[in-house]
Motif scaffolding. Structure first.
Motif, mmCIF file in Angstrom:
data_model
loop_
_atom_site.group_PDB
_atom_site.id
_atom_site.type_symbol
_atom_site.label_atom_id
_atom_site.label_comp_id
_atom_site.label_asym_id
_atom_site.label_seq_id
_atom_site.Cartn_x
_atom_site.Cartn_y
_atom_site.Cartn_z
ATOM 1 N N MET A 4 0.102 -20.742 -16.562
ATOM 2 C CA MET A 4 1.194 -19.082 -15.543
ATOM 3 C C MET A 4 0.530 -17.755 -16.724
ATOM 4 N N TYR A 5 0.864 -16.757 -15.898
ATOM 5 C CA TYR A 5 0.677 -15.590 -16.107
ATOM 6 C C TYR A 5 1.452 -14.163 -16.196
ATOM 7 N N SER A 12 -0.480 -16.320 -21.268
ATOM 8 C CA SER A 12 -0.970 -16.743 -19.992
ATOM 9 C C SER A 12 -0.790 -17.981 -20.604
ATOM 10 N N TYR A 13 -0.127 -19.196 -19.965
ATOM 11 C CA TYR A 13 0.686 -20.691 -20.633
ATOM 12 C C TYR A 13 0.048 -21.275 -19.894
ATOM 13 N N ASN A 14 -0.440 -22.642 -21.066
ATOM 14 C CA ASN A 14 -0.930 -23.761 -20.048
ATOM 15 C C ASN A 14 -1.057 -24.294 -20.431
ATOM 16 N N ASN A 15 0.229 -25.355 -19.448
ATOM 17 C CA ASN A 15 0.788 -27.020 -19.781
ATOM 18 C C ASN A 15 1.906 -25.955 -21.262
ATOM 19 N N LYS A 16 3.015 -25.092 -20.794
ATOM 20 C CA LYS A 16 4.065 -24.978 -21.366
ATOM 21 C C LYS A 16 3.110 -24.072 -22.701
ATOM 22 N N GLU A 17 1.895 -24.017 -23.154
ATOM 23 C CA GLU A 17 1.740 -23.658 -24.722
ATOM 24 C C GLU A 17 0.772 -22.904 -24.242
ATOM 25 N N LEU A 18 1.355 -21.571 -24.927
ATOM 26 C CA LEU A 18 0.855 -20.190 -25.053
ATOM 27 C C LEU A 18 -0.805 -20.170 -25.093
#
Lengths: 109, 111
Positions: free
Chosen positions: B32-33, B48-54
């Motif tokens: 998400m972005y 941007s976050y991927n799997n809740k990680e920044l």
């Protein structure tokens, strides 16, 4: 971050006219996406081009990817008022999607 | 059944206030972005976050703090709002190397 140059910045035409907008970079694109953004909404993907020299058509819209993959164009035939919007090219690089500054198109009846 | 929904649509506030914008996606995307679109319509990535990680944090003032409680949500909290923060903020989601789906934007006006 690769810089994407779009031209023209603004375009105002009459319904029925043809137009072309451009997206250029000094570096090679791995792939390129074109989005359209209508007023009050987020951008929506129109097409992705991947292969140098590729041509894709979406009804009256024709997308071309340059042979060297450093430029792309969007041609609209017989523009209609519904084509009004902001046309953005974008390059995906890993997790990031970086946009050009867009071409704002107004088609009047 | 909106794919990416963000609230509120409009936010008018005074300088110095703290505000939050919420975003949810029901597409099952891992990434998400947050993007900011200025008055000249330039759309610039913020986070941007991927799997809740920044994973992406562009040169954004630390008054902006994203929070991802789970993969379907990415909220944006802004402290001590300034006039220059006025813009349209877009949430988006997607998969790596694929297209992004955008919300309809939050128009923030700081007075």
């Amino acid at each position: 971050t690769q810089l994407l140059e779009q031209s023209p910045q603004f375009l105002s035409i009459q319904e029925g006219e043809n137009l072309t907008v451009y997206c250029n970079s000094s570096s090679v694109f791995s792939s390129l996406q074109w989005y359209r953004q209508e007023p009050g909404e987020g951008p929506v993907l129109l097409v992705t081009v991947v292969t140098g020299g590729e041509v894709k058509k979406l009804k009256r819209l024709t997308f071309q990817f340059g042979d060297a993959r450093k430029d792309s164009s969007l041609h609209i035939t017989a523009a209609q008022p519904g084509d009004t919007g902001l046309y953005l090219c974008a390059q995906k690089s890993g997790y990031a999607l970086n946009f050009g500054k867009g071409t704002s198109l107004l088609v009047t009846p | 059944d909106t794919a990416v929904s963000q609230t509120p649509k409009y936010l008018v506030t005074q300088m110095g206030n703290d505000k939050s914008i919420k975003c949810e996606q029901n597409l099952g995307h891992d990434t998400m972005y947050w993007y900011k679109q200025d008055s000249k319509k330039f759309l610039k990535i913020m986070f941007s976050y991927n799997n809740k990680e920044l994973i992406i944090n562009e040169t954004v003032p630390n008054r902006f703090s994203p929070k991802s409680p789970d993969k379907a949500h990415l909220n944006l909290h802004i402290n001590s709002l300034e006039l220059g923060d006025s813009a349209v903020y877009f949430c988006a989601s997607g998969r790596v190397e694929q297209k992004l789906f955008f919300g309809s934007g939050t128009q923030l006006s700081v007075l």
